[in-house]
Scaffold this active site. Structure first.
Site, PDB file in Angstrom:
ATOM      1  N   GLU A 293       0.851  -1.195   0.000  1.00  0.00           N
ATOM      2  CA  GLU A 293       0.000   0.000   0.000  1.00  0.00           C
ATOM      3  C   GLU A 293       0.887   1.246   0.000  1.00  0.00           C
ATOM      4  O   GLU A 293       1.880   1.317   0.753  1.00  0.00           O
ATOM      5  CB  GLU A 293      -0.888  -0.041   1.241  1.00  0.00           C
ATOM      6  CG  GLU A 293      -2.317   0.366   1.021  1.00  0.00           C
ATOM      7  CD  GLU A 293      -3.088  -0.537   0.063  1.00  0.00           C
ATOM      8  OE1 GLU A 293      -3.119  -0.228  -1.151  1.00  0.00           O
ATOM      9  OE2 GLU A 293      -3.672  -1.520   0.523  1.00  0.00           O
TER      10      GLU A 293
ATOM     11  N   SER B 189     -26.166   7.682 -14.961  1.00  0.00           N
ATOM     12  CA  SER B 189     -25.708   6.685 -13.978  1.00  0.00           C
ATOM     13  C   SER B 189     -26.856   6.336 -13.036  1.00  0.00           C
ATOM     14  O   SER B 189     -27.569   7.231 -12.582  1.00  0.00           O
ATOM     15  CB  SER B 189     -24.536   7.275 -13.187  1.00  0.00           C
ATOM     16  OG  SER B 189     -24.420   6.633 -11.939  1.00  0.00           O
TER      17      SER B 189
ATOM     18  N   ALA C  96     -15.513   3.512  -0.587  1.00  0.00           N
ATOM     19  CA  ALA C  96     -15.156   2.394   0.296  1.00  0.00           C
ATOM     20  C   ALA C  96     -13.725   1.932   0.060  1.00  0.00           C
ATOM     21  O   ALA C  96     -13.308   0.892   0.583  1.00  0.00           O
ATOM     22  CB  ALA C  96     -16.130   1.234   0.090  1.00  0.00           C
ATOM     23  N   GLY C  97     -12.966   2.675  -0.746  1.00  0.00           N
ATOM     24  CA  GLY C  97     -11.563   2.304  -0.988  1.00  0.00           C
ATOM     25  C   GLY C  97     -11.424   1.071  -1.854  1.00  0.00           C
ATOM     26  O   GLY C  97     -10.426   0.355  -1.780  1.00  0.00           O
TER      27      GLY C  97
ATOM     28  N   SER D 100     -11.826   1.195  -5.286  1.00  0.00           N
ATOM     29  CA  SER D 100     -11.512   1.638  -6.650  1.00  0.00           C
ATOM     30  C   SER D 100     -12.713   1.721  -7.572  1.00  0.00           C
ATOM     31  O   SER D 100     -12.647   1.327  -8.732  1.00  0.00           O
ATOM     32  CB  SER D 100     -10.481   0.721  -7.300  1.00  0.00           C
ATOM     33  OG  SER D 100      -9.273   0.909  -6.720  1.00  0.00           O
TER      34      SER D 100
ATOM     35  N   SER E 252     -13.752   4.428  -8.805  1.00  0.00           N
ATOM     36  CA  SER E 252     -13.398   5.406  -9.858  1.00  0.00           C
ATOM     37  C   SER E 252     -12.591   4.741 -10.969  1.00  0.00           C
ATOM     38  O   SER E 252     -12.857   4.957 -12.156  1.00  0.00           O
ATOM     39  CB  SER E 252     -12.565   6.555  -9.294  1.00  0.00           C
ATOM     40  OG  SER E 252     -13.159   7.085  -8.167  1.00  0.00           O
TER      41      SER E 252
ATOM     42  N   GLU F  24      -7.531   9.947 -14.609  1.00  0.00           N
ATOM     43  CA  GLU F  24      -7.703  10.196 -13.174  1.00  0.00           C
ATOM     44  C   GLU F  24      -6.765  11.309 -12.688  1.00  0.00           C
ATOM     45  O   GLU F  24      -7.179  12.228 -11.995  1.00  0.00           O
ATOM     46  CB  GLU F  24      -7.424   8.893 -12.402  1.00  0.00           C
ATOM     47  CG  GLU F  24      -7.482   9.062 -10.912  1.00  0.00           C
ATOM     48  CD  GLU F  24      -8.389   8.064 -10.216  1.00  0.00           C
ATOM     49  OE1 GLU F  24      -8.857   7.105 -10.863  1.00  0.00           O
ATOM     50  OE2 GLU F  24      -8.640   8.255  -9.012  1.00  0.00           O
TER      51      GLU F  24
ATOM     52  N   ASP G  44      -4.624   0.795  -9.287  1.00  0.00           N
ATOM     53  CA  ASP G  44      -6.051   0.467  -9.402  1.00  0.00           C
ATOM     54  C   ASP G  44      -6.459   0.183 -10.838  1.00  0.00           C
ATOM     55  O   ASP G  44      -7.200  -0.771 -11.116  1.00  0.00           O
ATOM     56  CB  ASP G  44      -6.891   1.604  -8.808  1.00  0.00           C
ATOM     57  CG  ASP G  44      -6.561   1.849  -7.343  1.00  0.00           C
ATOM     58  OD1 ASP G  44      -5.864   1.008  -6.742  1.00  0.00           O
ATOM     59  OD2 ASP G  44      -6.976   2.887  -6.803  1.00  0.00           O
TER      60      ASP G  44
HETATM   61  C1  GAF Z   1      -5.284   4.543  -3.942  1.00  0.00           C
HETATM   62  C2  GAF Z   1      -4.528   4.955  -5.187  1.00  0.00           C
HETATM   63  F1  GAF Z   1      -5.404   5.157  -6.226  1.00  0.00           F
HETATM   64  C3  GAF Z   1      -3.504   3.892  -5.586  1.00  0.00           C
HETATM   65  O1  GAF Z   1      -2.759   4.363  -6.677  1.00  0.00           O
HETATM   66  C4  GAF Z   1      -2.603   3.542  -4.396  1.00  0.00           C
HETATM   67  O2  GAF Z   1      -1.645   4.536  -4.179  1.00  0.00           O
HETATM   68  C5  GAF Z   1      -3.424   3.266  -3.150  1.00  0.00           C
HETATM   69  O3  GAF Z   1      -4.362   4.311  -2.889  1.00  0.00           O
HETATM   70  C6  GAF Z   1      -2.575   3.082  -1.940  1.00  0.00           C
HETATM   71  O4  GAF Z   1      -1.810   1.926  -2.080  1.00  0.00           O
HETATM   72  O5  GAF Z   1      -6.069   3.408  -4.190  1.00  0.00           O
END
Ligand code: GAF
Length: 390
Positions: A30, A70, A126-127, A129, A131, A163, A175
């Site tokens: 991460e 949407s 919610a983390g 991805s 987007s 993005e 992502d």
């Molecule tokens: C987000 C970002 F979009 C990713 O690129 C990454 O940096 C992540 O945070 C953290 O690991 O999802």
């Protein structure tokens, strides 16, 4: 196929096709992607669906348009002129699909006018991805409708450009790579420096384990400044160490010369998380194949990673810490926050026999704190973006 239903409702007629791009969870690594390091994400079964058709009838006054709606934003019907599209012209959720059209054109691919209806079962904020999934579903829809043959690796960089430069969110490349390159039953080992990738077998169910996502319902936004600040701190640490990026650290001892304690902690997280990615990959690849013991070891590494994200990188949040603690106390092999941090989800690796106990314990912990009940999702390593109907 709720996106097709929305297409019929809002545009009339049938879409030319329906494309699905998954959200992602990250097993390990991460805040390592923008440090040229290693990541190990996998695609989720949940994703964003785009039902789309070329729309010559909508080309007015010689203009090519994208018309976007949407299911999650029911009052919106957004029209975007493809000619003269530039960063800043489109804001809100539509900046992601519009940004993909812009980035495709910037890379020399002429995008057709199109009507696109979007639906998603990836919870927003919610983390997971959502987007990137929106970008990747749009990228597949537009390239297919336009008959454009763009390799996946190029689509990854196009979606990321949308993005970063169009939506203005300074993410790394993990992502979009996960959404476009993952394979079912595998995690994706990505070297963010060389962009080389490899599929690593990852099937916890075969060893009697499962992956539980805990959406803590504390919403996260990557555009709120903390994420950018962490990036800047990592760049500063690398600059003071005289290396091109924190990827070049070979061990924790290399961070000793950083006199600033904050920068030293940031660098320590990056070097140890890169090592943990490679350790997890070695465990998953070890013959004769991943067993319950393998997953217990991976659980131990997940727990270490959470501590590192909480104490060294300082991107965790109270609901995530409580979810990790309750999950492990109730029998999870390990758990950690995933994604950018400051809100979003926790990934727990759980023996099948402990699944109910873990859910109950996390729910009870949230109730004790007076927090909104968490949402639980099963995370099953799934296939990358694809067309799901013609
Ligand atoms: C987000 C970002 F979009 C990713 O690129 C990454 O940096 C992540 O945070 C953290 O690991 O999802």
């Amino acid at each position: 196929m709720r996106a097709s239903g929305l297409f019929r409702e809002r545009f009339g007629g049938e879409p030319d096709g329906v494309w699905l791009a998954p959200g992602r969870a990250n097993l390990m690594g991460e805040h390592t992607d923008y440090n040229d390091g290693f990541v190990l994400p996998f695609a989720l079964g949940q994703g964003v669906t785009a039902a789309a058709a070329r729309n010559p009838g909508r080309i007015r006054a010689g203009k090519r348009r994208l018309t976007l709606c949407s299911r999650q934003q029911p009052s919106d019907m957004i029209e975007v002129d493809l000619d003269g599209l530039a960063p800043g012209r489109v804001t809100g959720w539509a900046a992601y699909p519009a940004g993909v059209a812009w980035a495709l054109e910037a890379a020399g691919h002429r995008v057709p006018g199109a009507c696109i209806a979007i639906d998603s079962d990836v919870p927003a904020g919610a983390g997971l991805s959502s987007s990137a999934a929106l970008e990747c579903a749009t990228a597949l829809a537009l390239t297919s409708l336009g008959g454009l043959d763009v390799p996946r690796a190029e689509l990854v960089t196009i979606a990321r450009r949308a993005e970063n430069e169009f939506a203005g969110v300074p993410t790394g490349i993990m992502d979009q790579s996960a959404s476009l390159l993952c394979r079912a039953g595998h995690a994706l080992l990505l070297d963010c420096r060389s962009l080389e990738s490899a599929q690593v077998p990852f099937d916890p169910a075969a060893a009697g384990a499962g992956l539980l996502l805990i959406n803590t319902r504390a919403r996260h936004e990557l555009s709120d400044g903390e994420y950018g600040q962490r990036r800047a701190e990592c760049e500063e640490a690398a600059r003071r160490l005289g290396i091109p990026s924190l990827r070049f650290l070979t061990g924790v001892a290399d961070t000793d010369s950083l006199t600033d304690p904050v920068l030293r902690r940031r660098a320590r997280h990056v070097v140890t998380d890169n090592q943990r990615v490679l350790e997890v990959v070695a465990l998953l690849r070890a013959p004769p194949g991943a067993s319950a013991d393998t997953y217990r070891e991976i659980g131990r590494l997940l727990a270490q990673a959470h501590v590192s994200l909480r104490d060294d990188f300082e991107v965790s949040w109270p609901e995530a810490d409580a979810a990790v603690e309750a999950a492990v106390a109730a029998g999870a092999s390990g758990a950690r926050m995933i994604g950018g941090g400051f809100g979003g989800s926790v990934l727990a690796l759980v023996p099948a026999t402990a699944r109910g106990a873990v859910r109950d314990a996390v729910t009870a912990a949230f109730a004790r704190h007076g927090w909104t009940a968490p949402e639980f999702l099963d995370a099953v390593p799934s296939d990358s973006a694809r067309q799901i109907s013609v």
